[in-house]
Design an enzyme around this catalytic site. Structure first.
Site, PDB file in Angstrom:
ATOM      1  N   LYS A 196     -13.130  -5.670  10.283  1.00  0.00           N
ATOM      2  CA  LYS A 196     -13.759  -4.622   9.460  1.00  0.00           C
ATOM      3  C   LYS A 196     -15.236  -4.458   9.828  1.00  0.00           C
ATOM      4  CE  LYS A 196     -10.582  -5.377   5.595  1.00  0.00           C
ATOM      5  NZ  LYS A 196     -10.332  -6.264   4.449  1.00  0.00           N
ATOM      6  N   VAL A 238       0.835  -1.214   0.000  1.00  0.00           N
ATOM      7  CA  VAL A 238       0.000   0.000   0.000  1.00  0.00           C
ATOM      8  C   VAL A 238       0.864   1.257   0.000  1.00  0.00           C
ATOM      9  CG1 VAL A 238      -1.861   1.223   1.186  1.00  0.00           C
ATOM     10  CG2 VAL A 238      -1.783  -1.283   1.261  1.00  0.00           C
TER      11      VAL A 238
HETATM   12  P1  NAP Z   1       3.275  -4.855   3.588  1.00  0.00           P
HETATM   13  O1  NAP Z   1       3.328  -5.016   2.118  1.00  0.00           O
HETATM   14  O2  NAP Z   1       3.684  -5.991   4.451  1.00  0.00           O
HETATM   15  O3  NAP Z   1       4.122  -3.547   3.961  1.00  0.00           O
HETATM   16  C1  NAP Z   1       4.443  -3.207   5.278  1.00  0.00           C
HETATM   17  C2  NAP Z   1       5.486  -2.112   5.239  1.00  0.00           C
HETATM   18  O4  NAP Z   1       5.725  -1.699   6.588  1.00  0.00           O
HETATM   19  C3  NAP Z   1       6.819  -2.556   4.663  1.00  0.00           C
HETATM   20  O5  NAP Z   1       7.342  -1.545   3.856  1.00  0.00           O
HETATM   21  C4  NAP Z   1       7.701  -2.759   5.891  1.00  0.00           C
HETATM   22  O6  NAP Z   1       9.068  -2.465   5.657  1.00  0.00           O
HETATM   23  C5  NAP Z   1       7.145  -1.693   6.812  1.00  0.00           C
HETATM   24  N1  NAP Z   1       7.377  -2.030   8.218  1.00  0.00           N
HETATM   25  C6  NAP Z   1       6.949  -3.097   8.899  1.00  0.00           C
HETATM   26  N2  NAP Z   1       7.360  -3.041  10.180  1.00  0.00           N
HETATM   27  C7  NAP Z   1       8.080  -1.907  10.294  1.00  0.00           C
HETATM   28  C8  NAP Z   1       8.796  -1.293  11.338  1.00  0.00           C
HETATM   29  N3  NAP Z   1       8.863  -1.834  12.555  1.00  0.00           N
HETATM   30  N4  NAP Z   1       9.428  -0.112  11.095  1.00  0.00           N
HETATM   31  C9  NAP Z   1       9.386   0.442   9.871  1.00  0.00           C
HETATM   32  N5  NAP Z   1       8.706  -0.083   8.825  1.00  0.00           N
HETATM   33  C10 NAP Z   1       8.095  -1.247   9.041  1.00  0.00           C
HETATM   34  O7  NAP Z   1       1.791  -4.485   4.050  1.00  0.00           O
HETATM   35  P2  NAP Z   1       0.618  -3.828   3.178  1.00  0.00           P
HETATM   36  O8  NAP Z   1      -0.104  -4.895   2.439  1.00  0.00           O
HETATM   37  O9  NAP Z   1       1.116  -2.644   2.456  1.00  0.00           O
HETATM   38  O10 NAP Z   1      -0.380  -3.372   4.344  1.00  0.00           O
HETATM   39  C11 NAP Z   1      -0.153  -2.221   5.104  1.00  0.00           C
HETATM   40  C12 NAP Z   1      -1.419  -1.902   5.896  1.00  0.00           C
HETATM   41  O11 NAP Z   1      -2.497  -1.704   5.001  1.00  0.00           O
HETATM   42  C13 NAP Z   1      -1.889  -3.029   6.839  1.00  0.00           C
HETATM   43  O12 NAP Z   1      -2.470  -2.454   7.975  1.00  0.00           O
HETATM   44  C14 NAP Z   1      -2.961  -3.748   6.034  1.00  0.00           C
HETATM   45  O13 NAP Z   1      -3.899  -4.407   6.826  1.00  0.00           O
HETATM   46  C15 NAP Z   1      -3.586  -2.575   5.322  1.00  0.00           C
HETATM   47  N6  NAP Z   1      -4.291  -2.884   4.093  1.00  0.00           N
HETATM   48  C16 NAP Z   1      -3.681  -3.607   3.121  1.00  0.00           C
HETATM   49  C17 NAP Z   1      -4.361  -3.845   1.943  1.00  0.00           C
HETATM   50  C18 NAP Z   1      -3.747  -4.646   0.840  1.00  0.00           C
HETATM   51  O14 NAP Z   1      -4.439  -4.935  -0.145  1.00  0.00           O
HETATM   52  N7  NAP Z   1      -2.489  -5.021   0.911  1.00  0.00           N
HETATM   53  C19 NAP Z   1      -5.642  -3.342   1.760  1.00  0.00           C
HETATM   54  C20 NAP Z   1      -6.234  -2.592   2.785  1.00  0.00           C
HETATM   55  C21 NAP Z   1      -5.555  -2.367   3.946  1.00  0.00           C
HETATM   56  P3  NAP Z   1       9.964  -3.332   4.642  1.00  0.00           P
HETATM   57  O15 NAP Z   1       9.408  -3.046   3.270  1.00  0.00           O
HETATM   58  O16 NAP Z   1      11.340  -2.817   4.824  1.00  0.00           O
HETATM   59  O17 NAP Z   1       9.779  -4.754   5.049  1.00  0.00           O
HETATM   60  N1  HSE Z   2      -6.023  -8.634   3.280  1.00  0.00           N
HETATM   61  C1  HSE Z   2      -7.120  -7.766   3.065  1.00  0.00           C
HETATM   62  C2  HSE Z   2      -8.118  -8.415   2.114  1.00  0.00           C
HETATM   63  C3  HSE Z   2      -6.630  -6.454   2.499  1.00  0.00           C
HETATM   64  O1  HSE Z   2      -7.768  -9.408   1.481  1.00  0.00           O
HETATM   65  O2  HSE Z   2      -9.237  -7.933   2.016  1.00  0.00           O
HETATM   66  C4  HSE Z   2      -7.705  -5.416   2.453  1.00  0.00           C
HETATM   67  O3  HSE Z   2      -8.023  -4.977   3.735  1.00  0.00           O
END
Ligand code: NAP
Ligand code: HSE
Length: 437
Positions: free
Chosen positions: A205, A14
């Site tokens: 959610k 994200v």
């Molecule tokens: P992700 O791909 O796992 O990315 C997490 C990021 O946070 C990475 O860049 C990681 O760094 C960084 N991070 C983790 N721990 C850290 C720390 N202690 N200090 C500094 N940076 C740190 O996760 P994501 O899918 O983008 O999701 C992020 C949020 O959005 C979550 O709350 C998730 O539930 C929400 N969300 C995701 C989606 C989706 O479709 N993916 C949709 C809606 C909501 P590195 O890159 O260096 O590992």
């Molecule tokens: N892991 C979540 C999903 C991301 O699959 O819906 C969106 O919140």
């Protein structure tokens, strides 16, 4: 014009999507926000990791709390997920006088009450459009567009990963494990995909939606929750044959002053819009007392749909709309909060699939138990097993017995299930799913 200075914490799926728009479309952001929106600091965990977005290396740090408290940051985007250090990041930002935008439903579900009151205490806001249903602007709809309504029902597909897996299994014949892997590769799944497939993410959610729509603070322990991880392809196929799709459905309905709530794989009739939502799409079907029924559908997971929701919150912060929406949100009011109905009182139809021994009296034993609990049957299907050789002594073949019931109370279904578990002719695991007509 003073720029809005952004501290981005998390540059994963994200965060990278958000950074791409901020760096590649600055004019669009300036136009919509009424002033330049500048990325001034970015925190990641691993400074050496290759990124798919180009940023000056002096922007990056591995100290998220330094970004949250930095004097050259006006608004903090918390996009790391999980509880810690996400909670400390949000608190540090609020205490330093910054607004926060987050996509973190796990954090808000567990700690939202304290974080929201902290934000109110310090006169800042927390915007969380991306935390529910990805790109669908459901927080804006509930907080603004439906502000004149009493919401009476929400039925929603809220987990893109689960919906993607169900679609891949039924329509493309993919195995469960390979569909999970693909959802991870496409960036839909949580860092721990168990949260997606065991129903936790959808339940979190639903708790946030319930707070917004009904002013009721609920935790997932308060209602039945089940994921798609126990489903069998056979159930998707039987449901299909009966005229239903199986979806991980999150429900909150106002019935006689109480909230019926559950998050479970559910049979939904093919002709309903919710049954037609495929892939990583989500849908929120709402009913308001003034507007009537409404369906909102869009991509519920993935990089750019989620970034879209974060960017809309960021623009709202820039123009001052996030603060006024946050202040008006019906987040928690003890005077108007609606109690959650006990699970035993939930009244609906059910689907059963029992692997049973193909021998006399089996159907009578099962339907007898259901009948003794006043559970009325709507249909019974037993598919034939191949005819066995009369000399075969290996025992009766096992065949699936599929039963659809009329409406019944969950309490009766649970009591009957305890007895069905003791029947020798019924093999484990057998399946029971609710039906939403
Ligand atoms: P992700 O791909 O796992 O990315 C997490 C990021 O946070 C990475 O860049 C990681 O760094 C960084 N991070 C983790 N721990 C850290 C720390 N202690 N200090 C500094 N940076 C740190 O996760 P994501 O899918 O983008 O999701 C992020 C949020 O959005 C979550 O709350 C998730 O539930 C929400 N969300 C995701 C989606 C989706 O479709 N993916 C949709 C809606 C909501 P590195 O890159 O260096 O590992
Ligand atoms: N892991 C979540 C999903 C991301 O699959 O819906 C969106 O919140």
């Amino acid at each position: 014009m003073q720029p809005l200075r952004v501290g981005l914490i998390g540059l994963g799926t994200v965060g990278s999507g958000v950074a791409k728009v901020l760096t590649e479309s600055p004019q669009r952001m300036t136009h919509r926000a009424g002033r330049p929106v500048e990325l001034t600091r970015v925190a990641v965990r691993d400074l050496k990791k290759r990124r798919d977005v180009k940023l000056p290396s002096d922007l990056l740090t591995d100290d998220p709390l330094a970004v949250a408290g930095a004097s050259d940051v006006d608004v903090v985007l918390e996009l790391i997920g999980g509880q810690s250090p996400a909670k400390e990041v949000v608190l540090t930002a609020l205490e330093a006088g910054k607004d926060v935008v987050t996509a973190n439903k796990a954090l808000l579900c567990a700690e939202g009450a304290g974080l929201f009151s902290k934000a109110r205490e310090v006169g800042r806001c927390i915007a969380f459009e991306a935390a529910i249903a990805g790109g669908i602007p459901i927080v804006h709809v509930l907080g603004q567009a439906m502000a004149g309504n009493q919401v009476t029902a929400i039925e929603a597909i809220l987990n893109g990963t689960s919906n993607f897996i169900l679609t891949e299994m039924l329509q493309r014949g993919e195995s469960y494990d390979s569909a999970v892997r693909e959802a991870q590769e496409l960036g839909y799944a949580e860092a721990d995909p168990a949260m997606d497939v065991d129903g936790t993410d959808a339940a979190q959610k639903l708790c946030l939606l319930t707070q917004l729509a009904f002013g009721t603070r609920v935790t997932p322990e308060a209602f039945p929750q089940q994921g798609i991880d126990t489903l069998d392809l056979a159930d998707l196929q039987y449901a299909n044959e009966l005229g239903y799709a199986v979806k991980l459905l999150a429900t909150a309905k106002l019935i006689d002053g109480k909230l019926e709530m559950h998050t479970q794989p559910t049979l939904i009739r093919h002709n309903r819009p919710l049954a037609q939502v495929d892939g990583a799409y989500n849908m929120v079907a709402l009913t308001g007392d003034a507007v009537g029924p409404m369906w909102l559908s869009g991509q519920g997971a993935g990089q750019m749909p989620t970034a879209s929701a974060v960017l809309s919150d960021l623009i709202d912060v820039a123009i001052g709309r996030a603060q006024s929406t946050f202040n008006r949100l019906d987040l928690w009011d003890e005077r108007t909060a609606v109690p959650v109905q006990p699970a035993e009182d939930i009244y609906r139809r059910y689907y059963f699939r029992f692997p049973v021994e193909d021998r006399p009296h089996v159907i009578a034993d099962i339907t007898g138990i259901l009948g003794n609990h006043s559970i009325s049957l709507a249909s019974v299907i037993q598919h034939e097993a191949p005819e066995v050789d009369d000399t075969d002594t290996s025992g009766a073949p096992i065949v699936p017995l599929v039963i659809m019931t009329h409406r019944s109370h969950e309490g009766k279904i649970r009591a009957a299930s305890d007895e069905l578990n003791k029947l020798a002719c019924v093999r484990q695991p057998w399946v029971c799913m609710p039906v939403s007509d």
